[in-house]
Motif scaffolding. Structure first.
Motif, PDB file in Angstrom:
ATOM      1  N   GLN A   1       1.001  -1.138  -0.261  1.00  0.00           N
ATOM      2  CA  GLN A   1       0.252  -0.591  -0.218  1.00  0.00           C
ATOM      3  C   GLN A   1       0.674   1.186   0.234  1.00  0.00           C
ATOM      4  O   GLN A   1       0.260   1.542  -0.818  1.00  0.00           O
ATOM      5  N   VAL A   2       2.107   1.664   1.114  1.00  0.00           N
ATOM      6  CA  VAL A   2       2.852   2.903   0.996  1.00  0.00           C
ATOM      7  C   VAL A   2       3.228   2.442  -0.450  1.00  0.00           C
ATOM      8  O   VAL A   2       3.664   3.643  -1.036  1.00  0.00           O
ATOM      9  N   GLU A   3       4.244   2.092  -1.233  1.00  0.00           N
ATOM     10  CA  GLU A   3       5.011   1.374  -2.342  1.00  0.00           C
ATOM     11  C   GLU A   3       3.814   2.400  -3.623  1.00  0.00           C
ATOM     12  O   GLU A   3       3.573   3.381  -4.413  1.00  0.00           O
ATOM     13  N   GLY A   4       2.367   1.569  -3.391  1.00  0.00           N
ATOM     14  CA  GLY A   4       1.115   2.156  -4.797  1.00  0.00           C
ATOM     15  C   GLY A   4       1.302   3.374  -3.665  1.00  0.00           C
ATOM     16  O   GLY A   4       0.726   4.229  -5.236  1.00  0.00           O
ATOM     17  N   LEU A   5       1.097   3.615  -2.351  1.00  0.00           N
ATOM     18  CA  LEU A   5       1.068   6.023  -2.637  1.00  0.00           C
ATOM     19  C   LEU A   5       2.176   6.246  -2.865  1.00  0.00           C
ATOM     20  O   LEU A   5       1.690   7.101  -3.909  1.00  0.00           O
ATOM     21  N   MET A   6       3.139   5.950  -2.668  1.00  0.00           N
ATOM     22  CA  MET A   6       4.194   6.486  -2.820  1.00  0.00           C
ATOM     23  C   MET A   6       4.766   7.102  -4.528  1.00  0.00           C
ATOM     24  O   MET A   6       5.071   7.897  -5.578  1.00  0.00           O
ATOM     25  N   GLN A   7       4.358   5.538  -5.678  1.00  0.00           N
ATOM     26  CA  GLN A   7       4.021   5.815  -7.151  1.00  0.00           C
ATOM     27  C   GLN A   7       2.980   6.670  -7.734  1.00  0.00           C
ATOM     28  O   GLN A   7       3.004   7.350  -8.845  1.00  0.00           O
ATOM     29  N   GLN A   8       2.348   7.373  -6.892  1.00  0.00           N
ATOM     30  CA  GLN A   8       0.925   8.644  -7.524  1.00  0.00           C
ATOM     31  C   GLN A   8       1.515   9.850  -7.906  1.00  0.00           C
ATOM     32  O   GLN A   8       2.404  10.043  -6.387  1.00  0.00           O
ATOM     33  N   ALA A   9       1.457  10.483  -8.343  1.00  0.00           N
ATOM     34  CA  ALA A   9       1.462  11.797  -9.137  1.00  0.00           C
ATOM     35  C   ALA A   9       0.976  12.417  -7.830  1.00  0.00           C
ATOM     36  O   ALA A   9       0.192  12.226  -7.199  1.00  0.00           O
ATOM     37  N   ARG A  10       1.985  13.323  -7.384  1.00  0.00           N
ATOM     38  CA  ARG A  10       1.514  14.181  -6.138  1.00  0.00           C
ATOM     39  C   ARG A  10       0.561  15.320  -7.084  1.00  0.00           C
ATOM     40  O   ARG A  10       1.158  16.151  -7.863  1.00  0.00           O
ATOM     41  N   PRO A  11      -0.017  15.973  -6.099  1.00  0.00           N
ATOM     42  CA  PRO A  11      -0.572  16.396  -7.316  1.00  0.00           C
ATOM     43  C   PRO A  11      -0.215  18.371  -6.845  1.00  0.00           C
ATOM     44  O   PRO A  11       0.541  19.030  -5.447  1.00  0.00           O
ATOM     45  N   MET A  12       0.051  19.300  -7.822  1.00  0.00           N
ATOM     46  CA  MET A  12       0.547  19.794  -8.393  1.00  0.00           C
ATOM     47  C   MET A  12       0.289  21.394  -7.392  1.00  0.00           C
ATOM     48  O   MET A  12      -1.408  21.475  -7.783  1.00  0.00           O
ATOM     49  N   PRO A  13      -0.390  22.633  -6.953  1.00  0.00           N
ATOM     50  CA  PRO A  13      -0.416  23.986  -5.897  1.00  0.00           C
ATOM     51  C   PRO A  13      -0.827  24.345  -7.692  1.00  0.00           C
ATOM     52  O   PRO A  13       0.168  24.676  -8.808  1.00  0.00           O
ATOM     53  N   ASP A  14      -2.057  24.898  -7.710  1.00  0.00           N
ATOM     54  CA  ASP A  14      -2.585  26.576  -8.618  1.00  0.00           C
ATOM     55  C   ASP A  14      -1.964  26.840  -9.008  1.00  0.00           C
ATOM     56  O   ASP A  14      -1.155  27.512  -7.722  1.00  0.00           O
TER      57      ASP A  14
END
Length: 82
Positions: free
Chosen positions: A66-79
């Motif tokens: 689960q942690v590895e899957g969350l680390m693979q997700q792209a971080r949302p960039m602030p507007d």
């Protein structure tokens, strides 16, 4: 006289605390039944007889995935605001 009541009250409070601590300490000394390493005999035929160690390793593996899957997700960039 007032000091005497204070002293008696303090002794009573210490006695009550002592009784509570004694009960707690005696409760901690009672033997805890050992964990069973196999499934009980009354378990259904389809259940697995995994040991506690196997279950622990399986949970650790799931958390790691689960942690590895969350680390693979792209971080949302602030507007960007101008």
């Amino acid at each position: 006289m007032r000091a005497m009541f204070g002293l008696v009250g303090l002794v009573v409070v210490l006695a009550v605390v002592g009784v509570v601590v004694k009960k707690q300490m005696s409760a901690m000394r009672t033997p805890v039944p050992a964990l069973q390493t196999a499934a009980p005999a009354s378990a259904p035929a389809g259940s697995s007889s995994a040991t506690v160690r196997d279950q622990s390793q399986q949970i650790q593996q799931q958390v790691k995935q689960q942690v590895e899957g969350l680390m693979q997700q792209a971080r949302p960039m602030p507007d960007e605001e101008k």
